[in-house]
Design a protein around this motif. Sequence first.
Motif, PDB file in Angstrom:
ATOM      1  N   GLY A 196       1.579   7.579  -6.378  1.00 47.79           N
ATOM      2  CA  GLY A 196       0.498   8.533  -6.624  1.00 47.79           C
ATOM      3  C   GLY A 196       0.741   9.878  -5.956  1.00 47.79           C
ATOM      4  O   GLY A 196       0.481  10.940  -6.542  1.00 47.79           O
ATOM      5  N   PHE A 197       1.258   9.844  -4.731  1.00 50.35           N
ATOM      6  CA  PHE A 197       1.483  11.072  -3.969  1.00 50.35           C
ATOM      7  C   PHE A 197       2.530  11.951  -4.641  1.00 50.35           C
ATOM      8  O   PHE A 197       2.349  13.175  -4.784  1.00 50.35           O
ATOM      9  CB  PHE A 197       1.920  10.705  -2.547  1.00 50.35           C
ATOM     10  N   ALA A 209       0.832  -1.209   0.000  1.00 53.99           N
ATOM     11  CA  ALA A 209       0.000   0.000   0.000  1.00 53.99           C
ATOM     12  C   ALA A 209       0.867   1.260   0.000  1.00 53.99           C
ATOM     13  O   ALA A 209       0.570   2.237  -0.705  1.00 53.99           O
ATOM     14  CB  ALA A 209      -0.916  -0.013   1.209  1.00 53.99           C
ATOM     15  N   ILE A 210       1.955   1.251   0.769  1.00 57.37           N
ATOM     16  CA  ILE A 210       2.850   2.418   0.819  1.00 57.37           C
ATOM     17  C   ILE A 210       3.539   2.618  -0.527  1.00 57.37           C
ATOM     18  O   ILE A 210       3.703   3.753  -0.985  1.00 57.37           O
ATOM     19  CB  ILE A 210       3.874   2.248   1.961  1.00 57.37           C
ATOM     20  N   LEU A 265       0.917   4.164  -2.741  1.00 58.30           N
ATOM     21  CA  LEU A 265       0.623   5.517  -2.267  1.00 58.30           C
ATOM     22  C   LEU A 265       1.746   6.486  -2.614  1.00 58.30           C
ATOM     23  O   LEU A 265       1.493   7.627  -3.026  1.00 58.30           O
ATOM     24  CB  LEU A 265       0.406   5.489  -0.746  1.00 58.30           C
TER      25      LEU A 265
END
Length: 420
Positions: free
Chosen positions: A147-148, A140-141, A144
């Motif tokens: 995208g971040f 997930a990180i 993320l």
Amino acid sequence: MSSTTVSKPSAAPKGGGSRKLTWPWILLIVAAGLVLFSLVRAVSGANDLTSVGQVSGALQLAVPIGLAGLGGLWAERAGVVNIGLEGMMILGTWFGAWAGYQWGPWVGVLFGLLGGALGGLLHAIITVTFNVNHIVSGVAINILAVGFTQYLSNFTFAEAEGGSSKQSPRIDPITDITIPGLSDWLMDLQQKHWFLISDIAGILGGLVTNLSLLTVVAILLIPATWWVLWRTAFGLRLRSCGENPVAAESLGVNVYKYKYIAVTVSGALAGLGGAFLAIVATGIYQEGQTGGRGYIGLAAMIFGNWMPGGMALGAGLFGFTDSLKLRGGAENVHALLLLVALLLVIAALWQMYRKKWVVAAIGAIFAVGFFLWYVLTDEVPSQFVDAAPYITTLLVLALSAQRLRMPKADGLPYRKGQGK
């Protein structure tokens, strides 16, 4: 009081740990490796295998992998699997570049550390406090972080002069060190292509030519990690959380605190690796520039049996293979076929000595196959050259799997007071 009581478990690995190599054996293995490399270079004519440029390039490519692997080691020694190293490296590249082009490269290094540490802190909150599966959290990180950073680039780098939504403006370089006189002498000696002597000169020359100050810092972090984790009471408590957190808690260790510290440091080291990529290796942030180095760093850590020295060797191996791809390409990788054949012959002879005849026969068959491939061809396909670092990763992990010993509680869920 707590330091005296916790010091007792240090005798525990006596019976169950892996057999340690003594310094004479390590030096003998290194010397044998140098002779083997020199032999392959002399026979194949691939003189760039141990050149100053080759070694210097390999070191630069190995540093971000090594920093990611060092980060993984900190987390997993405390019992937390950190698949999110790739995402933390991505955060390090973006924050390092964002601060670096505005306020200078060393400020960029600091922000790269902080960016990775934030990713590590998030991983700690999810896995330690909320007890979410470590693999799920790490993946997930990674998603993320991609995208971040893409979102942030749209209104930072895209509006900066010389930047775009996919890359940053140019970052000022960090000072490089070259030892005058010694560097030139070693380069001249390497170019004579003498057996073994030129190879040693090439390796030493690569370590004293165009060496970034950040590279020196990264190298020093390896013995520093060993000293902190294996020679201090803090390190003993942290490692006890990865071996038996219930027993550590019973001795007064705050397991949650040590896990948080370890995973945050893990993220910071991965972020430093990302900052190195953006500031030193390329001088610019580019979308997707980590290229899976976080995962390769994790593989280097596993290859090194969760020890800093072994991890450094693994990172050096992967960096060297990656450098071969960039310098000389097909010719250098073709020479590696001969090296692999010789290594398989040695492995087969060792298995024969141990009377493992089936394994020895398989090794001998593969050795003959690689030798014929080398003799009957002049170069290898370009696709094989591009895949060489990843094939090396898989082969090394497969061959070293039998001797690995991960921390006993690595990846296992833990709740405070669960031993009561």
